[in-house]
Motif scaffolding. Structure first.
Motif, short mmCIF file in Angstrom:
data_model
loop_
_atom_site.label_atom_id
_atom_site.label_comp_id
_atom_site.label_asym_id
_atom_site.label_seq_id
_atom_site.Cartn_x
_atom_site.Cartn_y
_atom_site.Cartn_z
N SER A 146 22.96 -5.64 -56.56
CA SER A 146 22.54 -7.11 -56.86
C SER A 146 23.12 -7.71 -58.16
O SER A 146 23.89 -8.57 -58.39
CB SER A 146 21.26 -7.35 -56.89
OG SER A 146 20.70 -7.48 -55.53
N GLN A 195 20.97 4.21 -52.51
CA GLN A 195 20.11 3.24 -53.31
C GLN A 195 19.05 2.36 -52.05
O GLN A 195 19.57 2.62 -50.87
CB GLN A 195 20.85 2.04 -53.96
CG GLN A 195 21.83 1.02 -53.13
CD GLN A 195 22.24 -0.07 -53.77
OE1 GLN A 195 23.60 0.03 -53.86
NE2 GLN A 195 21.59 -0.84 -54.06
N THR A 251 18.58 -0.64 -51.41
CA THR A 251 19.23 -1.76 -50.79
C THR A 251 18.16 -2.71 -50.28
O THR A 251 18.39 -3.52 -49.49
CB THR A 251 20.29 -1.63 -49.88
OG1 THR A 251 19.35 -0.97 -48.39
CG2 THR A 251 21.14 -0.58 -50.04
N THR A 265 17.37 -5.72 -51.55
CA THR A 265 17.99 -7.17 -51.27
C THR A 265 19.14 -7.21 -50.59
O THR A 265 19.52 -8.08 -49.74
CB THR A 265 17.95 -7.95 -52.34
OG1 THR A 265 17.49 -7.35 -53.79
CG2 THR A 265 17.14 -9.31 -52.35
O1 CDP Z 1 19.53 -4.46 -53.13
P1 CDP Z 1 19.58 -4.32 -54.68
O2 CDP Z 1 20.97 -4.19 -55.04
O3 CDP Z 1 19.01 -5.69 -55.16
O4 CDP Z 1 18.65 -3.32 -55.38
P2 CDP Z 1 17.96 -1.90 -54.64
O5 CDP Z 1 18.81 -1.07 -53.89
O6 CDP Z 1 16.69 -2.42 -54.12
O7 CDP Z 1 17.60 -1.15 -56.10
C1 CDP Z 1 18.66 -0.44 -56.77
C2 CDP Z 1 18.29 -0.21 -58.04
O8 CDP Z 1 18.30 -1.67 -58.96
C3 CDP Z 1 17.04 0.20 -58.36
O9 CDP Z 1 16.99 1.72 -58.37
C4 CDP Z 1 16.73 -0.03 -59.74
O10 CDP Z 1 17.27 0.65 -60.80
C5 CDP Z 1 17.32 -1.45 -59.84
N1 CDP Z 1 16.30 -2.65 -59.64
C6 CDP Z 1 15.83 -3.29 -60.69
O11 CDP Z 1 16.00 -2.95 -61.89
N2 CDP Z 1 14.79 -4.31 -60.58
C7 CDP Z 1 14.41 -4.81 -59.23
N3 CDP Z 1 13.48 -5.85 -59.27
C8 CDP Z 1 15.01 -3.77 -58.11
C9 CDP Z 1 15.90 -2.99 -58.35
#
Ligand code: CDP
Length: 570
Positions: free
Chosen positions: A76, A416, A418, A420
């Motif tokens: 994200s 990860q 993922t 969102t």
């Molecule tokens: O899908 P998205 O790229 O939004 O994130 P995710 O795969 O759910 O999360 C990947 C990483 O982003 C997590 O392991 C956290 O390091 C970081 N993250 C965060 O800092 N704050 C959030 N609210 C969600 C994710």
């Protein structure tokens, strides 16, 4: 050469998510982007480090196509910030917490700077002297790691991440820290440390003591003296007990992680990012991205050629992100540029299995996923080796210590969650099975909407067993299993996170870890509400024995105010 772009249609949910949090907005808060414009912004920004290279324009157009087609999405912060004034593109950071007032509050400040830009932070509290240890400068006693962790928690609460996502933290403590029992019990009170995931870093020595049913030593991290000992079984049972109660603490197998440390010359792993998929050295950061495997099944077969092309481009994309990233503090820039780690992962793995007609819980399903992950790892490494020839290997590469072929990135793969980005791509998250096949969505004025899994709906209609009444019953029971209108074959293929056994979950995590994941995997081992503490205990042992680098178990309904449940989502 013109780059072909596959047409894509976004779901309503994806559009809503994008409009709320991803598209750039004008001063009145109205989105000024659409999906195509966002993809152009991101592709242009990430291609920029290659502007002197011959293939620059082609690469830029390929990057656009890669994201636009939803074959691959970066994490994200990259989608939100690339090509904007913020320019911080990574999701994962680990910050050191030194045993001094200066060190602790530097970490609080650095964490705040990371959160502001959408990144998540991992901290190890293992270096802090235990509660009641002496403090020579004031001749007082130390208040201990947990009281300081509370400061990090409050700081996070206060800062919203760029107004787009709340800060997330991982707090880690080694199992041989004298305050470990306090740490294990810290989240028993569910009103505390809500901005943290807590994980106990379990050592091989502890596991040996557990198998031998004996005590193990607790060591003061500052004086290095053994201060006491605990029975390994007592500690393990407490972790199991609390994880059974509300899913925390998680466990990290820190020695397994350090055995796979690609740059031991720079230090040891102490912590992961908040969701556990990325082990990092102090001050390292990492940007992630996920290949949408659901897009790679053609006529009942995995299109490996297209997967290879996508993997090559995704690797180059993530490597470029490092060069156009705006790092929050100089220390992070320095460490990240030294090792150039990337986290290439997957999403839509369950969509791939469904389209291949395989159950998530089958041997064939596991075999396919392992093969695909291994393939991605191999192609990604080949690409990184090629990139090293053109752009140089990661600067910390030392042929005397690092026995692998020089490559551009010290670590390549991780999976990860993922959370969102899988909503944008409309696929199952990361390497997880779908959580439900039919959900009830409560819409305005009390109406209910049935949300049916796209693959299931297509098959049910094609085979003539679709009916609104059946879908409502599936939503109500929370499973496709046991409805006689649904052919047994489809009942098996559409098994969800709740239908399969904890052992099925762990076997999938273990096989993915072994076959093609450098760093780690974010995955939940779901258990039914009726699972026993013995089930949780056996799950941890199995995860350790399968070479997992961490494990998170969650018993359905065990956390107060559980947001996600199989029967309804609003
Ligand atoms: O899908 P998205 O790229 O939004 O994130 P995710 O795969 O759910 O999360 C990947 C990483 O982003 C997590 O392991 C956290 O390091 C970081 N993250 C965060 O800092 N704050 C959030 N609210 C969600 C994710």
């Amino acid at each position: 050469m013109t780059v072909e772009t596959r047409k894509v249609s976004l779901t309503e949910t994806a559009e809503t998510v994008l409009q709320r949090r991803y598209y750039l907005k004008d001063a009145q808060g109205h989105p000024v982007e659409n999906w195509e414009k966002l993809c152009r912004r991101v592709a242009n920004a990430v291609a920029l480090p290659d502007r002197e290279l011959d293939d620059y324009e082609e690469v830029r157009d390929h990057f656009f196509s890669l994201i636009y087609s939803l074959d691959f999405l970066p994490n994200s912060p990259c989608l939100m910030n690339a090509g904007t004034g913020i320019g911080q593109l990574s999701a994962c950071f680990v910050l050191p917490v030194e045993d001094s007032m200066e060190g602790i509050f530097t970490a609080v400040k650095n964490g705040a700077l990371v959160h502001k830009t959408g990144g998540g932070t991992g901290y190890s509290f293992s270096r802090l002297r235990p509660r009641n240890a002496t403090v020579s400068s004031t001749q007082g006693v130390a208040s201990g790691p947990l009281s300081f962790a509370a400061v990090f928690d409050v700081a996070t609460e206060t800062i919203k991440q760029g107004g787009k996502r709340r800060g997330a933290n991982m707090g880690v403590m080694r199992v041989d820290h004298p305050d470990i029992m306090d740490f294990i019990c810290a989240k028993e009170d569910q009103t505390r440390f809500n901005n943290f995931n807590f994980s106990v870093a379990i050592t091989d020595e502890f596991m040996q003591a557990l198998y031998d049913e004996r005590e193990y030593a607790l060591v003061d991290p500052v004086t290095k003296e053994i201060v006491s000992s605990l029975n390994a079984r007592t500690v393990f049972d407490k972790i199991v007990d609390l994880a059974w109660h509300n899913g925390e603490p998680g466990v990290l197998f820190i020695d397994a992680a350090n055995r796979a440390n690609p740059t031991p010359q720079l230090g040891e792993f102490e912590a992961t990012n908040p969701c556990g998929e990325q082990w990092l050295l102090p001050y390292e950061s990492c940007n992630l991205g996920s290949i949408n495997l659901g897009n790679f099944v053609e006529g009942g077969r995995v299109d490996y050629d297209r997967l290879a092309r996508t993997t090559r481009l995704a690797t180059r994309f993530l490597d470029n992100v490092i060069d156009c990233n705006v790092f929050p503090i100089p220390e992070i820039k320095e460490m990240t540029m030294k090792t150039r780690k990337i986290g290439l992962g997957i999403m839509g793995m369950h969509d791939m299995l469904i389209q291949m007609g395989l159950s998530y819980a089958s041997n064939e399903g596991r075999k396919l996923c392992a093969e695909v992950m291994k393939y991605i790892r191999t192609i990604s490494e080949e690409t990184s080796i090629e990139l090293a020839k053109v752009k140089g290997p990661f600067p910390a590469f030392d042929p005397a210590i690092n026995t692998y072929t020089p490559r551009r990135n010290a670590a390549l793969t991780s999976i990860q969650p993922t959370g969102t980005v899988s909503m944008i791509a409309d696929c199952a998250s990361g390497c997880e099975p779908y959580f439900s096949i039919v959900m009830v969505k409560h819409v305005m004025d009390g109406d209910k909407l049935l949300m049916v899994n796209k693959h299931f709906e297509e098959i049910a209609r094609a085979e003539g067993f679709y009916s609104t009444e059946l879908m409502a019953r599936v939503a109500d029971s929370g499973t496709v299993v046991g409805h006689e209108e649904i052919p047994v074959k489809w009942q098996e293929i559409f098994c969800t996170a709740q239908d399969i056994t904890p052992s099925d979950h762990i076997q999938m995590q273990g096989i993915l870890q072994q076959s093609g994941v450098d760093s780690s995997i974010s995955k939940t081992i779901n258990m039914p509400n009726t699972a026993t503490k013995e089930d949780v205990r056996l799950a941890y042992l199995m995860g350790y024995e399968m070479g997992c680098k961490g494990l998170t178990v969650y018993r359905d309904g065990s956390r107060d105010g559980q947001v996600l449940n199989t029967k309804s989502a609003s």
